[in-house]
Structure formats: C-alpha cells, structure tokens
Design a protein around this motif. Sequence first.
Motif, PDB file in Angstrom:
ATOM      1  N   VAL A   1       0.842  -1.190   0.000  1.00 37.31           N
ATOM      2  CA  VAL A   1       0.000   0.000   0.000  1.00 37.31           C
ATOM      3  C   VAL A   1       0.878   1.240   0.000  1.00 37.31           C
ATOM      4  CG1 VAL A   1      -1.710   1.317   1.313  1.00 37.31           C
ATOM      5  CG2 VAL A   1      -1.902  -1.167   1.162  1.00 37.31           C
ATOM      6  N   ALA A   2       0.537   2.195  -0.841  1.00 38.15           N
ATOM      7  CA  ALA A   2       1.162   3.520  -0.832  1.00 38.15           C
ATOM      8  C   ALA A   2       0.089   4.514  -0.408  1.00 38.15           C
ATOM      9  CB  ALA A   2       1.705   3.865  -2.215  1.00 38.15           C
ATOM     10  N   ASP A   3       0.458   5.477   0.413  1.00 39.44           N
ATOM     11  CA  ASP A   3      -0.525   6.429   0.919  1.00 39.44           C
ATOM     12  C   ASP A   3       0.171   7.739   1.256  1.00 39.44           C
ATOM     13  OD1 ASP A   3      -2.923   7.473   1.845  1.00 39.44           O
ATOM     14  OD2 ASP A   3      -3.055   6.176   3.603  1.00 39.44           O
ATOM     15  N   GLY A   4      -0.613   8.771   1.380  1.00 42.58           N
ATOM     16  CA  GLY A   4      -0.106  10.047   1.849  1.00 42.58           C
ATOM     17  C   GLY A   4      -0.165  10.102   3.366  1.00 42.58           C
ATOM     18  N   SER A   5       0.577  11.008   3.928  1.00 42.09           N
ATOM     19  CA  SER A   5       0.549  11.200   5.384  1.00 42.09           C
ATOM     20  C   SER A   5      -0.794  11.814   5.774  1.00 42.09           C
ATOM     21  CB  SER A   5       1.686  12.117   5.819  1.00 42.09           C
ATOM     22  OG  SER A   5       1.460  13.431   5.321  1.00 42.09           O
ATOM     23  N   VAL A   6      -1.087  11.820   7.062  1.00 44.73           N
ATOM     24  CA  VAL A   6      -2.310  12.441   7.560  1.00 44.73           C
ATOM     25  C   VAL A   6      -2.317  13.924   7.184  1.00 44.73           C
ATOM     26  CG1 VAL A   6      -3.601  13.032   9.658  1.00 44.73           C
ATOM     27  CG2 VAL A   6      -2.580  10.753   9.407  1.00 44.73           C
ATOM     28  N   GLU A   7      -1.153  14.581   7.290  1.00 41.69           N
ATOM     29  CA  GLU A   7      -1.047  16.002   6.947  1.00 41.69           C
ATOM     30  C   GLU A   7      -1.360  16.259   5.476  1.00 41.69           C
ATOM     31  OE1 GLU A   7       1.071  14.852  10.435  1.00 41.69           O
ATOM     32  OE2 GLU A   7       1.589  14.275   8.400  1.00 41.69           O
ATOM     33  N   GLU A   8      -1.102  15.272   4.625  1.00 44.84           N
ATOM     34  CA  GLU A   8      -1.365  15.417   3.187  1.00 44.84           C
ATOM     35  C   GLU A   8      -2.789  15.006   2.811  1.00 44.84           C
ATOM     36  OE1 GLU A   8       3.074  14.358   1.449  1.00 44.84           O
ATOM     37  OE2 GLU A   8       1.775  12.711   2.117  1.00 44.84           O
ATOM     38  N   GLY A   9      -3.554  14.518   3.788  1.00 43.80           N
ATOM     39  CA  GLY A   9      -4.915  14.104   3.507  1.00 43.80           C
ATOM     40  C   GLY A   9      -5.099  12.606   3.393  1.00 43.80           C
ATOM     41  N   GLY A  10      -4.038  11.840   3.603  1.00 47.44           N
ATOM     42  CA  GLY A  10      -4.128  10.385   3.584  1.00 47.44           C
ATOM     43  C   GLY A  10      -4.315   9.849   4.993  1.00 47.44           C
ATOM     44  N   THR A  11      -4.145   8.549   5.138  1.00 47.49           N
ATOM     45  CA  THR A  11      -4.254   7.943   6.463  1.00 47.49           C
ATOM     46  C   THR A  11      -2.930   7.337   6.916  1.00 47.49           C
ATOM     47  OG1 THR A  11      -4.987   5.831   5.531  1.00 47.49           O
ATOM     48  CG2 THR A  11      -6.709   7.417   6.151  1.00 47.49           C
ATOM     49  N   ASP A  12      -1.878   7.535   6.146  1.00 48.00           N
ATOM     50  CA  ASP A  12      -0.543   7.017   6.460  1.00 48.00           C
ATOM     51  C   ASP A  12      -0.569   5.492   6.610  1.00 48.00           C
ATOM     52  OD1 ASP A  12       2.188   7.429   6.742  1.00 48.00           O
ATOM     53  OD2 ASP A  12       2.083   7.620   8.916  1.00 48.00           O
ATOM     54  N   SER A  13      -1.355   4.825   5.753  1.00 48.65           N
ATOM     55  CA  SER A  13      -1.459   3.362   5.811  1.00 48.65           C
ATOM     56  C   SER A  13      -0.331   2.653   5.070  1.00 48.65           C
ATOM     57  CB  SER A  13      -2.814   2.899   5.260  1.00 48.65           C
ATOM     58  OG  SER A  13      -2.936   3.255   3.891  1.00 48.65           O
ATOM     59  N   GLY A  14       0.566   3.418   4.481  1.00 51.55           N
ATOM     60  CA  GLY A  14       1.712   2.853   3.786  1.00 51.55           C
ATOM     61  C   GLY A  14       2.690   3.960   3.461  1.00 51.55           C
ATOM     62  N   PRO A  15       3.829   3.598   2.893  1.00 53.19           N
ATOM     63  CA  PRO A  15       4.820   4.616   2.529  1.00 53.19           C
ATOM     64  C   PRO A  15       4.295   5.533   1.430  1.00 53.19           C
ATOM     65  CG  PRO A  15       5.526   2.418   1.812  1.00 53.19           C
ATOM     66  CD  PRO A  15       4.259   2.243   2.556  1.00 53.19           C
ATOM     67  N   SER A  16       4.795   6.757   1.432  1.00 58.22           N
ATOM     68  CA  SER A  16       4.427   7.713   0.384  1.00 58.22           C
ATOM     69  C   SER A  16       5.241   7.417  -0.872  1.00 58.22           C
ATOM     70  CB  SER A  16       4.730   9.135   0.854  1.00 58.22           C
ATOM     71  OG  SER A  16       6.137   9.358   0.853  1.00 58.22           O
ATOM     72  N   PRO A  17       4.837   7.991  -2.011  1.00 55.54           N
ATOM     73  CA  PRO A  17       5.658   7.811  -3.219  1.00 55.54           C
ATOM     74  C   PRO A  17       7.121   8.235  -3.023  1.00 55.54           C
ATOM     75  CG  PRO A  17       3.511   8.638  -3.824  1.00 55.54           C
ATOM     76  CD  PRO A  17       3.577   8.672  -2.309  1.00 55.54           C
ATOM     77  N   HIS A  18       7.357   9.313  -2.276  1.00 49.36           N
ATOM     78  CA  HIS A  18       8.740   9.723  -2.004  1.00 49.36           C
ATOM     79  C   HIS A  18       9.476   8.663  -1.191  1.00 49.36           C
ATOM     80  CE1 HIS A  18       8.985  13.768  -3.677  1.00 49.36           C
ATOM     81  NE2 HIS A  18       7.730  13.919  -3.300  1.00 49.36           N
ATOM     82  N   ASP A  19       8.773   8.066  -0.213  1.00 46.88           N
ATOM     83  CA  ASP A  19       9.383   7.001   0.584  1.00 46.88           C
ATOM     84  C   ASP A  19       9.759   5.815  -0.310  1.00 46.88           C
ATOM     85  OD1 ASP A  19       8.892   8.497   2.907  1.00 46.88           O
ATOM     86  OD2 ASP A  19       6.989   7.464   3.291  1.00 46.88           O
ATOM     87  N   LEU A  20       8.871   5.466  -1.230  1.00 48.45           N
ATOM     88  CA  LEU A  20       9.133   4.337  -2.134  1.00 48.45           C
ATOM     89  C   LEU A  20      10.322   4.640  -3.051  1.00 48.45           C
ATOM     90  CD1 LEU A  20       5.452   3.406  -3.014  1.00 48.45           C
ATOM     91  CD2 LEU A  20       7.016   2.125  -1.525  1.00 48.45           C
ATOM     92  N   TYR A  21      10.422   5.873  -3.509  1.00 48.03           N
ATOM     93  CA  TYR A  21      11.546   6.315  -4.348  1.00 48.03           C
ATOM     94  C   TYR A  21      12.854   6.150  -3.586  1.00 48.03           C
ATOM     95  CZ  TYR A  21      14.115   9.746  -7.313  1.00 48.03           C
ATOM     96  OH  TYR A  21      14.997  10.391  -8.136  1.00 48.03           O
ATOM     97  N   ASP A  22      12.864   6.632  -2.338  1.00 48.78           N
ATOM     98  CA  ASP A  22      14.056   6.527  -1.503  1.00 48.78           C
ATOM     99  C   ASP A  22      14.378   5.063  -1.213  1.00 48.78           C
ATOM    100  OD1 ASP A  22      13.693   9.275  -1.504  1.00 48.78           O
ATOM    101  OD2 ASP A  22      13.251   9.420   0.638  1.00 48.78           O
ATOM    102  N   ALA A  23      13.338   4.275  -0.929  1.00 46.86           N
ATOM    103  CA  ALA A  23      13.529   2.848  -0.646  1.00 46.86           C
ATOM    104  C   ALA A  23      14.091   2.116  -1.861  1.00 46.86           C
ATOM    105  CB  ALA A  23      12.208   2.207  -0.214  1.00 46.86           C
ATOM    106  N   ALA A  24      13.667   2.513  -3.052  1.00 46.65           N
ATOM    107  CA  ALA A  24      14.184   1.883  -4.266  1.00 46.65           C
ATOM    108  C   ALA A  24      15.702   2.077  -4.361  1.00 46.65           C
ATOM    109  CB  ALA A  24      13.492   2.452  -5.508  1.00 46.65           C
TER     110      ALA A  24
END
Length: 129
Positions: free
Chosen positions: A25-48
């Motif tokens: 699951v990829a999601d935005g943070s609570v501050e961005e309007g998501g529920t933080d149920s997974g890493p953000s696209p930026h997190d996935l980029y960094d993780a890659a």
Amino acid sequence: MAVELRRVPGAPMAQTVHIRAHDLVADGSVEEGGTDSGPSPHDLYDAALGACKALTVLWYARRKGLPVDDVQTVVERAGVYRLATRLQVSGDLTDAQIAELETVAQKCPVHKLMTTVTTEISTVVERAA
C-alpha cells in the motif's frame, strides 16, 4: 512488466500497488490528507535507491566471492532532495574490499537512473470504462 495501482476502497488517498506477485500500500501522510497506511511515493523512491544499493552489493560480493554476511542500509532525505545512503556490511572484509563495495554501490542501476539518465515520462488521463 507493468506496475498496477488501484485505490483502496473507502480510503481518501491510499493505493494498492501490485508488482508481479507482490502487493503493498502507498498512501499520503495524515497532513497530506491520507491515512498514512503505507509509505508515500517519495518514501518508495528513496527505498528503491536503498534496496538497489544493498542488492547490488550482495550480488557483486557473491559473484566475487567476498565474505559479506549482511548489509543494512539507511537512506536519509534532507533539504534539496539530497539522499545520503549508508550501507553497513558485515563479514570478514579488508578495507580494500569495503572500498570496492562502496564503488559498486555507487553504480547500482537506480542510482544511475536518479543521477545520469534522462527520464521521459508521458502521462495520459482517460475516462474509466
């Protein structure tokens, strides 16, 4: 190979990411309007980047017979999207072998994509059937 994403039903932003036989699951943070149920696209980029460096070092070490027992990687994002990676490699390695692995880690394919390749992205938005 296609990476497919579908919105998580009922979630404000979350997406199920399907890659081969893997789902995450990829999601935005609570501050961005998501529920933080997974890493953000930026997190996935960094993780890659971190995963690519670790896998590249492990592949190279196995191919060259270097005694690497483990690799733990940290990617830190700061400021002007500056990524600093630190790989902690365990094994009975000489300083020269550690330096060799550092050179190899700097040549991982995702590092090259991020720093030397021009990426062309086309985007089409179309009506769903």
